[in-house]
Enzyme design. Structure first.
Site, short mmCIF file in Angstrom:
data_model
loop_
_atom_site.label_atom_id
_atom_site.label_comp_id
_atom_site.label_asym_id
_atom_site.label_seq_id
_atom_site.Cartn_x
_atom_site.Cartn_y
_atom_site.Cartn_z
CG ASN A 17 37.14 11.64 -48.02
OD1 ASN A 17 36.29 11.44 -47.69
ND2 ASN A 17 37.62 12.46 -49.12
CB SER B 70 30.59 3.55 -47.40
OG SER B 70 29.46 3.91 -47.99
CE1 TYR C 135 32.88 3.33 -52.02
CE2 TYR C 135 31.01 2.35 -51.23
CZ TYR C 135 31.84 3.24 -51.55
OH TYR C 135 31.63 4.53 -50.64
CB ALA D 5 34.88 -6.22 -50.49
CE LYS E 257 34.43 3.64 -49.14
NZ LYS E 257 35.53 4.36 -48.47
CB ILE F 138 27.56 12.80 -49.34
CG1 ILE F 138 27.30 11.74 -47.84
CG2 ILE F 138 27.89 14.07 -48.91
CD1 ILE F 138 26.54 12.14 -46.73
P1 NAP Z 1 35.05 12.20 -54.98
O1 NAP Z 1 34.01 13.54 -55.05
O2 NAP Z 1 35.39 11.58 -56.12
O3 NAP Z 1 36.34 12.72 -54.32
C1 NAP Z 1 37.07 11.46 -54.31
C2 NAP Z 1 38.61 12.09 -53.34
O4 NAP Z 1 39.38 10.94 -53.47
C3 NAP Z 1 39.32 13.40 -54.32
O5 NAP Z 1 39.73 14.23 -53.38
C4 NAP Z 1 40.37 12.35 -55.04
O6 NAP Z 1 41.57 13.21 -55.35
C5 NAP Z 1 40.75 11.32 -54.19
N1 NAP Z 1 40.96 10.16 -54.58
C6 NAP Z 1 40.65 9.01 -55.22
N2 NAP Z 1 41.47 8.40 -55.89
C7 NAP Z 1 42.90 8.70 -55.44
C8 NAP Z 1 44.07 8.33 -55.62
N3 NAP Z 1 44.47 6.88 -56.27
N4 NAP Z 1 45.12 8.85 -54.95
C9 NAP Z 1 44.83 9.97 -54.25
N5 NAP Z 1 43.59 10.51 -54.07
C10 NAP Z 1 42.60 9.84 -54.59
O7 NAP Z 1 34.26 11.31 -53.98
P2 NAP Z 1 33.40 11.58 -52.69
O8 NAP Z 1 31.82 11.21 -52.87
O9 NAP Z 1 33.66 12.80 -51.94
O10 NAP Z 1 34.12 10.31 -51.75
C11 NAP Z 1 34.98 10.50 -50.68
C12 NAP Z 1 34.93 9.36 -49.79
O11 NAP Z 1 33.51 9.19 -49.16
C13 NAP Z 1 35.09 8.13 -50.60
O12 NAP Z 1 35.74 7.17 -49.52
C14 NAP Z 1 33.69 7.39 -50.70
O13 NAP Z 1 33.81 6.00 -50.70
C15 NAP Z 1 33.08 7.92 -49.50
N6 NAP Z 1 31.68 7.87 -49.63
C16 NAP Z 1 31.08 8.68 -50.42
C17 NAP Z 1 29.47 8.87 -50.31
C18 NAP Z 1 29.01 9.72 -51.30
O14 NAP Z 1 27.59 9.76 -51.50
N7 NAP Z 1 29.69 10.63 -52.04
C19 NAP Z 1 28.96 8.08 -49.58
C20 NAP Z 1 29.46 7.09 -48.59
C21 NAP Z 1 30.96 7.20 -48.57
P3 NAP Z 1 42.23 13.18 -56.83
O15 NAP Z 1 41.12 12.79 -57.65
O16 NAP Z 1 42.66 14.66 -56.71
O17 NAP Z 1 43.16 12.25 -56.88
#
Ligand code: NAP
Length: 261
Positions: free
Chosen positions: A90, A142, A156, A158, A160, A189
């Site tokens: 994730n 995504s 981003y 690219a 996904k 989300i």
């Molecule tokens: P978020 O709240 O920023 O959380 C991101 C998570 O990824 C955190 O647990 C972070 O952990 C971890 N992470 C990021 N870089 C990392 C690294 N280099 N090594 C290890 N862990 C890492 O983001 P989110 O919105 O929940 O997004 C989670 C996923 O959902 C992502 O893949 C994102 O592209 C996808 N997504 C989100 C949305 C949305 O609307 N939020 C929509 C579509 C897709 P640490 O900071 O503790 O390392």
């Protein structure tokens, strides 16, 4: 509630906040033993505490872009539990980056965090799941990239879209070992990060969703749960859009409703 993941060991990569935390909460309620990963120790400890009323959970520190971290982390899970049934990948970042201004370093950071990490984690868990003749891999992708474009986020999108290609091929290679690999494609989300974008921006985002609300992290958790469960054992190489209908309208300028109510 039936415990659909009883006796399963689930590794959730990127579980310290946001969607990963939502997946952890849903998995915990369904009885999975949780191994949660990320870089932020205090946030991970909070999530472990939060889910501990429902299940056994522990955290493992590691950066998804660092091969040694990831190898060490998977080794530790195996030493402690001796198996990995479910792997959720994730972790992801989405910094703004306009074409013409974005540097190669910025591009590479997104590709390596969002896409190369998927290859690395899958590759590391493959010998384990192969030996078990069992594995469920679920990736958080995504709608942006696989379904739609998003200005300012070519790196981003690219990354996904790359996930879609990866899982199609991986699914064929892994099928004979009873390992499935699928992805959930979230729309907008509501996560801790999004709360900072301001009321006006939130309103605009909500307006683009026929269901009239942003998704919750649990909405993604439930879709991930299905693909990680035994009910989904004949589904592989597929993606599941979870977006309240956001990608469906032909044009955002068309009204969603007949305004009768
Ligand atoms: P978020 O709240 O920023 O959380 C991101 C998570 O990824 C955190 O647990 C972070 O952990 C971890 N992470 C990021 N870089 C990392 C690294 N280099 N090594 C290890 N862990 C890492 O983001 P989110 O919105 O929940 O997004 C989670 C996923 O959902 C992502 O893949 C994102 O592209 C996808 N997504 C989100 C949305 C949305 O609307 N939020 C929509 C579509 C897709 P640490 O900071 O503790 O390392």
């Amino acid at each position: 509630m039936t415990k659909r993941l009883e006796n399963k060991v689930a590794v959730i990569i990127g579980a310290s906040k946001g969607i990963g935390r939502g997946i952890a909460k849903v998995f915990a309620k369904n009885g999975a033993l949780l191994c949660l990963t990320g870089r932020n120790e205090s946030l991970l400890a909070n999530v472990v505490k939060e889910v501990s009323t429902d299940t056994t959970a522990e955290y493992y520190l590691g950066d998804v872009t660092n091969e040694n971290d990831m190898t060490g982390l998977i080794d530790k899970v195996m030493t402690t539990h001796g198996k990995i049934d479910i792997l959720c990948i994730n972790a992801g970042i989405y910094p703004l980056g306009w074409l013409g201004k974005m540097t190669l370093t910025q591009w590479n950071e997104v590709i390596s965090t969002n896409l190369t990490s998927v290859f690395l984690a899958t590759n590391l868990c493959l010998p384990i799941m192969k030996k078990q003749q069992y594995g469920r891999i679920v990736i958080t992708s995504s709608i942006s990239g696989p379904k739609v474009g998003l200005p300012g986020y070519s790196h981003y999108t690219a990354s996904k879209a790359g996930i879609s290609g990866f899982i199609r091929t991986a699914a064929i290679e892994l099928a004979k070992y009873n390992i499935t690999i699928n992805a959930v494609e979230p729309g907008n989300i509501l996560t801790e990060g999004l709360e900072d974008v301001g009321e006006e921006h939130m309103k605009r985002m909500t307006k683009a969703i026929p269901m009239g609300r942003l998704g919750t992290t649990e909405d993604i958790g439930f879709a991930t749960l299905f693909l990680a469960s035994d009910e989904a054992k004949f589904i592989t190489g597929q993606t599941l859009v979870v977006d309240g209908g956001q990608v469906l309208p032909e044009s955002v300028f068309l009204p969603f409703n007949d305004n009768d109510d």
